[in-house]
Design a protein around this motif. Structure first.
Motif, PDB file in Angstrom:
ATOM      1  N   THR A 222     -16.598  63.601  74.350  1.00 48.52           N
ATOM      2  CA  THR A 222     -15.286  64.213  74.573  1.00 48.52           C
ATOM      3  C   THR A 222     -14.295  63.309  75.282  1.00 48.52           C
ATOM      4  O   THR A 222     -13.104  63.633  75.330  1.00 48.52           O
ATOM      5  CB  THR A 222     -15.435  65.492  75.424  1.00 48.52           C
ATOM      6  OG1 THR A 222     -16.051  65.159  76.671  1.00 48.52           O
ATOM      7  CG2 THR A 222     -16.268  66.548  74.703  1.00 48.52           C
ATOM      8  N   CYS A 223     -14.763  62.202  75.847  1.00 47.09           N
ATOM      9  CA  CYS A 223     -13.885  61.374  76.680  1.00 47.09           C
ATOM     10  C   CYS A 223     -13.273  60.242  75.855  1.00 47.09           C
ATOM     11  O   CYS A 223     -14.011  59.477  75.212  1.00 47.09           O
ATOM     12  CB  CYS A 223     -14.666  60.799  77.854  1.00 47.09           C
ATOM     13  SG  CYS A 223     -15.411  62.066  78.913  1.00 47.09           S
ATOM     14  N   PRO A 224     -11.951  60.091  75.861  1.00 51.74           N
ATOM     15  CA  PRO A 224     -11.316  59.044  75.046  1.00 51.74           C
ATOM     16  C   PRO A 224     -11.624  57.619  75.505  1.00 51.74           C
ATOM     17  O   PRO A 224     -11.933  56.754  74.695  1.00 51.74           O
ATOM     18  CB  PRO A 224      -9.816  59.349  75.188  1.00 51.74           C
ATOM     19  CG  PRO A 224      -9.749  60.778  75.596  1.00 51.74           C
ATOM     20  CD  PRO A 224     -10.961  61.005  76.449  1.00 51.74           C
ATOM     21  N   ASN A 225     -11.540  57.364  76.813  1.00 55.83           N
ATOM     22  CA  ASN A 225     -11.674  55.985  77.294  1.00 55.83           C
ATOM     23  C   ASN A 225     -12.591  55.825  78.498  1.00 55.83           C
ATOM     24  O   ASN A 225     -13.278  54.820  78.615  1.00 55.83           O
ATOM     25  CB  ASN A 225     -10.284  55.428  77.652  1.00 55.83           C
ATOM     26  CG  ASN A 225      -9.363  55.351  76.455  1.00 55.83           C
ATOM     27  OD1 ASN A 225      -9.601  54.590  75.524  1.00 55.83           O
ATOM     28  ND2 ASN A 225      -8.300  56.156  76.480  1.00 55.83           N
TER      29      ASN A 225
ATOM     30  N   GLY B 170     -19.155  65.418  76.969  1.00 59.03           N
ATOM     31  CA  GLY B 170     -20.091  64.352  76.639  1.00 59.03           C
ATOM     32  C   GLY B 170     -19.498  62.989  76.922  1.00 59.03           C
ATOM     33  O   GLY B 170     -18.570  62.833  77.727  1.00 59.03           O
ATOM     34  N   LEU B 171     -20.023  62.009  76.226  1.00 61.62           N
ATOM     35  CA  LEU B 171     -19.718  60.607  76.492  1.00 61.62           C
ATOM     36  C   LEU B 171     -18.317  60.195  76.051  1.00 61.62           C
ATOM     37  O   LEU B 171     -17.571  60.968  75.441  1.00 61.62           O
ATOM     38  CB  LEU B 171     -20.728  59.728  75.749  1.00 61.62           C
ATOM     39  CG  LEU B 171     -22.185  59.809  76.188  1.00 61.62           C
ATOM     40  CD1 LEU B 171     -23.064  59.059  75.200  1.00 61.62           C
ATOM     41  CD2 LEU B 171     -22.342  59.214  77.591  1.00 61.62           C
ATOM     42  N   VAL B 172     -17.984  58.940  76.325  1.00 60.48           N
ATOM     43  CA  VAL B 172     -16.809  58.296  75.751  1.00 60.48           C
ATOM     44  C   VAL B 172     -17.079  58.070  74.265  1.00 60.48           C
ATOM     45  O   VAL B 172     -18.122  57.532  73.890  1.00 60.48           O
ATOM     46  CB  VAL B 172     -16.511  56.959  76.455  1.00 60.48           C
ATOM     47  CG1 VAL B 172     -15.351  56.237  75.766  1.00 60.48           C
ATOM     48  CG2 VAL B 172     -16.206  57.191  77.927  1.00 60.48           C
ATOM     49  N   GLY B 173     -16.151  58.477  73.419  1.00 56.52           N
ATOM     50  CA  GLY B 173     -16.408  58.463  71.980  1.00 56.52           C
ATOM     51  C   GLY B 173     -15.748  57.346  71.203  1.00 56.52           C
ATOM     52  O   GLY B 173     -15.618  57.438  69.979  1.00 56.52           O
ATOM     53  N   LYS B 174     -15.357  56.259  71.856  1.00 60.77           N
ATOM     54  CA  LYS B 174     -14.573  55.226  71.175  1.00 60.77           C
ATOM     55  C   LYS B 174     -15.272  54.594  69.978  1.00 60.77           C
ATOM     56  O   LYS B 174     -14.630  54.194  69.011  1.00 60.77           O
ATOM     57  CB  LYS B 174     -14.177  54.125  72.172  1.00 60.77           C
ATOM     58  CG  LYS B 174     -13.111  54.537  73.152  1.00 60.77           C
ATOM     59  CD  LYS B 174     -12.553  53.359  73.918  1.00 60.77           C
ATOM     60  CE  LYS B 174     -13.565  52.739  74.847  1.00 60.77           C
ATOM     61  NZ  LYS B 174     -12.962  51.671  75.699  1.00 60.77           N
ATOM     62  N   THR B 175     -16.612  54.477  70.009  1.00 60.02           N
ATOM     63  CA  THR B 175     -17.296  53.757  68.929  1.00 60.02           C
ATOM     64  C   THR B 175     -18.015  54.676  67.946  1.00 60.02           C
ATOM     65  O   THR B 175     -18.714  54.189  67.065  1.00 60.02           O
ATOM     66  CB  THR B 175     -18.324  52.759  69.507  1.00 60.02           C
ATOM     67  OG1 THR B 175     -19.382  53.481  70.152  1.00 60.02           O
ATOM     68  CG2 THR B 175     -17.666  51.810  70.491  1.00 60.02           C
ATOM     69  N   MET B 176     -17.862  55.985  68.074  1.00 65.50           N
ATOM     70  CA  MET B 176     -18.606  56.878  67.183  1.00 65.50           C
ATOM     71  C   MET B 176     -18.201  56.652  65.735  1.00 65.50           C
ATOM     72  O   MET B 176     -17.025  56.448  65.419  1.00 65.50           O
ATOM     73  CB  MET B 176     -18.412  58.344  67.580  1.00 65.50           C
ATOM     74  CG  MET B 176     -17.006  58.855  67.608  1.00 65.50           C
ATOM     75  SD  MET B 176     -17.005  60.584  68.160  1.00 65.50           S
ATOM     76  CE  MET B 176     -15.244  60.876  68.290  1.00 65.50           C
ATOM     77  N   HIS B 177     -19.206  56.636  64.857  1.00 64.59           N
ATOM     78  CA  HIS B 177     -19.071  56.434  63.415  1.00 64.59           C
ATOM     79  C   HIS B 177     -18.668  55.009  63.039  1.00 64.59           C
ATOM     80  O   HIS B 177     -18.473  54.714  61.862  1.00 64.59           O
ATOM     81  CB  HIS B 177     -18.053  57.412  62.797  1.00 64.59           C
ATOM     82  CG  HIS B 177     -18.467  58.848  62.862  1.00 64.59           C
ATOM     83  ND1 HIS B 177     -17.912  59.821  62.060  1.00 64.59           N
ATOM     84  CD2 HIS B 177     -19.379  59.491  63.632  1.00 64.59           C
ATOM     85  CE1 HIS B 177     -18.462  60.995  62.330  1.00 64.59           C
ATOM     86  NE2 HIS B 177     -19.361  60.808  63.290  1.00 64.59           N
ATOM     87  N   GLN B 178     -18.549  54.113  64.015  1.00 66.28           N
ATOM     88  CA  GLN B 178     -18.145  52.750  63.720  1.00 66.28           C
ATOM     89  C   GLN B 178     -19.348  51.844  63.473  1.00 66.28           C
ATOM     90  O   GLN B 178     -20.491  52.193  63.785  1.00 66.28           O
ATOM     91  CB  GLN B 178     -17.323  52.176  64.883  1.00 66.28           C
ATOM     92  CG  GLN B 178     -15.982  52.849  65.092  1.00 66.28           C
ATOM     93  CD  GLN B 178     -15.169  52.182  66.198  1.00 66.28           C
ATOM     94  OE1 GLN B 178     -15.556  51.127  66.730  1.00 66.28           O
ATOM     95  NE2 GLN B 178     -14.056  52.786  66.552  1.00 66.28           N
ATOM     96  N   VAL B 179     -19.085  50.667  62.896  1.00 66.85           N
ATOM     97  CA  VAL B 179     -20.080  49.600  62.877  1.00 66.85           C
ATOM     98  C   VAL B 179     -20.337  49.183  64.320  1.00 66.85           C
ATOM     99  O   VAL B 179     -19.417  49.130  65.152  1.00 66.85           O
ATOM    100  CB  VAL B 179     -19.567  48.403  62.048  1.00 66.85           C
ATOM    101  CG1 VAL B 179     -20.433  47.167  62.271  1.00 66.85           C
ATOM    102  CG2 VAL B 179     -19.522  48.772  60.572  1.00 66.85           C
ATOM    103  N   ASP B 180     -21.604  48.901  64.642  1.00 70.67           N
ATOM    104  CA  ASP B 180     -22.002  48.545  66.004  1.00 70.67           C
ATOM    105  C   ASP B 180     -21.682  49.660  67.005  1.00 70.67           C
ATOM    106  O   ASP B 180     -21.294  49.401  68.145  1.00 70.67           O
ATOM    107  CB  ASP B 180     -21.357  47.233  66.462  1.00 70.67           C
ATOM    108  CG  ASP B 180     -22.124  46.010  65.990  1.00 70.67           C
ATOM    109  OD1 ASP B 180     -23.241  46.172  65.464  1.00 70.67           O
ATOM    110  OD2 ASP B 180     -21.604  44.887  66.141  1.00 70.67           O
ATOM    111  N   GLU B 181     -21.861  50.903  66.589  1.00 70.53           N
ATOM    112  CA  GLU B 181     -21.748  52.029  67.524  1.00 70.53           C
ATOM    113  C   GLU B 181     -22.624  51.741  68.742  1.00 70.53           C
ATOM    114  O   GLU B 181     -23.746  51.259  68.610  1.00 70.53           O
ATOM    115  CB  GLU B 181     -22.205  53.321  66.840  1.00 70.53           C
ATOM    116  CG  GLU B 181     -22.086  54.556  67.710  1.00 70.53           C
ATOM    117  CD  GLU B 181     -22.538  55.819  66.986  1.00 70.53           C
ATOM    118  OE1 GLU B 181     -22.663  56.866  67.644  1.00 70.53           O
ATOM    119  OE2 GLU B 181     -22.775  55.752  65.752  1.00 70.53           O
ATOM    120  N   ASN B 182     -22.094  52.016  69.939  1.00 66.42           N
ATOM    121  CA  ASN B 182     -22.841  51.638  71.139  1.00 66.42           C
ATOM    122  C   ASN B 182     -22.474  52.511  72.320  1.00 66.42           C
ATOM    123  O   ASN B 182     -21.449  53.208  72.311  1.00 66.42           O
ATOM    124  CB  ASN B 182     -22.605  50.168  71.476  1.00 66.42           C
ATOM    125  CG  ASN B 182     -21.157  49.886  71.847  1.00 66.42           C
ATOM    126  OD1 ASN B 182     -20.734  50.131  72.978  1.00 66.42           O
ATOM    127  ND2 ASN B 182     -20.381  49.377  70.889  1.00 66.42           N
TER     128      ASN B 182
END
Length: 381
Positions: free
Chosen positions: A167-170, A347-359
């Motif tokens: 849920t967190c943007p950054n 929940g967590l920061v979601g910046k990399t969800m669904h991306q390559v190298d999700e982390n």
């Protein structure tokens, strides 16, 4: 019982290739872990989808804290573009890589670890329920809905529920969700009369009708927003003719729009509005226009109160940040849970969800477990 390492559990789940609708071993792993900790676990599989219901405490307890999450993940895409094995859970410089690290195997692992430690060390006067689905990233027809149907049939009840989506943007702790916008997709087919481009009077070109309707829809202001929601949006997502010939007026064409809407609207009122605009263009142009509509979810909100205060206080205590109460983003399975009991998401920061190298930073997984642990302690205090 020794404390559960949420990061290790996350890694174990990442190594389960549970791309929707494959179970991949993730729910089997959780089933065994929770059963060993004293949870009563039941597989609630339906329509080829794997789901897990787990309860600690007395059935029907009037004070039951629920958690909802999913272990299915989206496809990895171009695997050659990854710098790590998508299902390897490799850790580099304190960051774990893999499909589902953010969305949302870390969230499931953090809550499962928090719940197991909590009931092992300080058994609560009440119950804890986990509903884990393998169908959140897919059509969601036989995932959380199947679990809720099972609960209804078995007289199981959650008093409140926390959904562990990112849920967190950054920054960790900056946002939680108390509701979600609705989502509607409308599919249009325009049918005219094919003809020679040199003799347009002998044809009925469906393309101007499509362009006119799409322009009217996309330029219309649906609303100005409400107390808890941003303004509704409409996006034209595709316009297709499939006509390779430059001297032929096509017989038909298609377009699709997606609407994300707030509590001013419902799926039915928006469908009626679309139909009225469609009818007017069809009448003016003589082009037949058919429409089909898919409503993925209605808008909803859990009004700020005891549940959001509980979660926000725990987040602030563990992160030093006061989370914004938001309704932004897409849909989640909270849209189903909200019919059962009050529900919020954190929940967590979601910046990399669904991306390559999700982390995800490993430290964030431990921090999320601490937040969930505090929520459980405070709820049952």
């Amino acid at each position: 019982m020794a404390p559960i390492d949420a990061a290790k559990l996350t890694a174990d789940l990442i190594r389960c290739p549970s791309v929707t609708p494959a179970e991949g071993g993730a729910l089997v792993l959780l089933d065994a872990l929770l059963t060993d900790a004293g949870f009563d676990c039941t597989r609630v599989d339906r329509g080829g989808i794997s789901n897990l219901f787990a309860r600690w405490g007395a059935k029907g307890d009037a004070r039951t804290f629920g958690f909802n999450g999913h272990t299915d993940v989206v496809p990895v895409g171009d695997e050659d573009s990854w710098t790590a094995d998508p299902f390897g859970a490799e850790i580099r410089e304190g960051i774990m890589y893999g499909r589902g690290t953010t969305d949302m195997k870390s969230g499931v692992a953090a809550f499962a670890a928090a719940a197991i430690d909590f009931v092992s060390n300080t058994p609560p006067n009440g119950a804890i329920v986990l509903t884990i689905t393998g169908d959140e990233e897919g059509d969601a027809l036989d995932g959380t809905t199947a679990l809720l149907d099972y609960m209804t049939a078995e007289n199981e009840q959650m008093s409140v529920c926390l959904v562990g989506e990112p849920t967190c943007p950054n920054e960790m702790g900056e946002m939680m969700k108390i509701g979600r916008r609705g989502s509607l997709t409308a599919y249009f087919t325009f049918t005219g009369k094919q003809g020679h481009a040199a003799y347009p009077h002998r044809a009925n070109n469906p393309l101007p009708a499509m362009a006119r309707l799409m322009d009217q829809l996309s330029s219309h202001t649906l609303d100005a927003g409400t107390d808890h929601f941003d303004a509704s949006t409409l996006a034209v997502v595709t316009m297709d003719t499939g006509n390779p010939a430059t001297n032929v007026i096509p017989a038909d064409c298609r377009a699709t729009v997606n609407i994300r809407f707030n509590d001013v609207h419902s799926g039915s009122t928006l469908t009626d509005w679309l139909q009225s605009r469609l009818d007017a263009v069809a009448k003016d142009t003589g082009v037949a226009i058919d429409m089909s509509v898919k409503i993925s979810g209605e808008s909803f909100i859990t009004p700020p109160g005891a549940l959001s205060d509980l979660v926000a206080a725990a987040v602030t205590a563990e992160t030093g940040r006061t989370p914004e109460l938001s309704t932004s983003g897409g849909t989640s399975d909270a849209r189903f849970v909200q019919h059962h009991c009050p529900v919020v998401e954190f929940g967590l920061v979601g910046k990399t969800m669904h991306q390559v190298d999700e982390n995800v930073p490993v430290a964030q997984i431990h921090q999320l477990k601490d937040i969930y642990s505090r929520i459980l302690r405070d709820y049952f205090a």
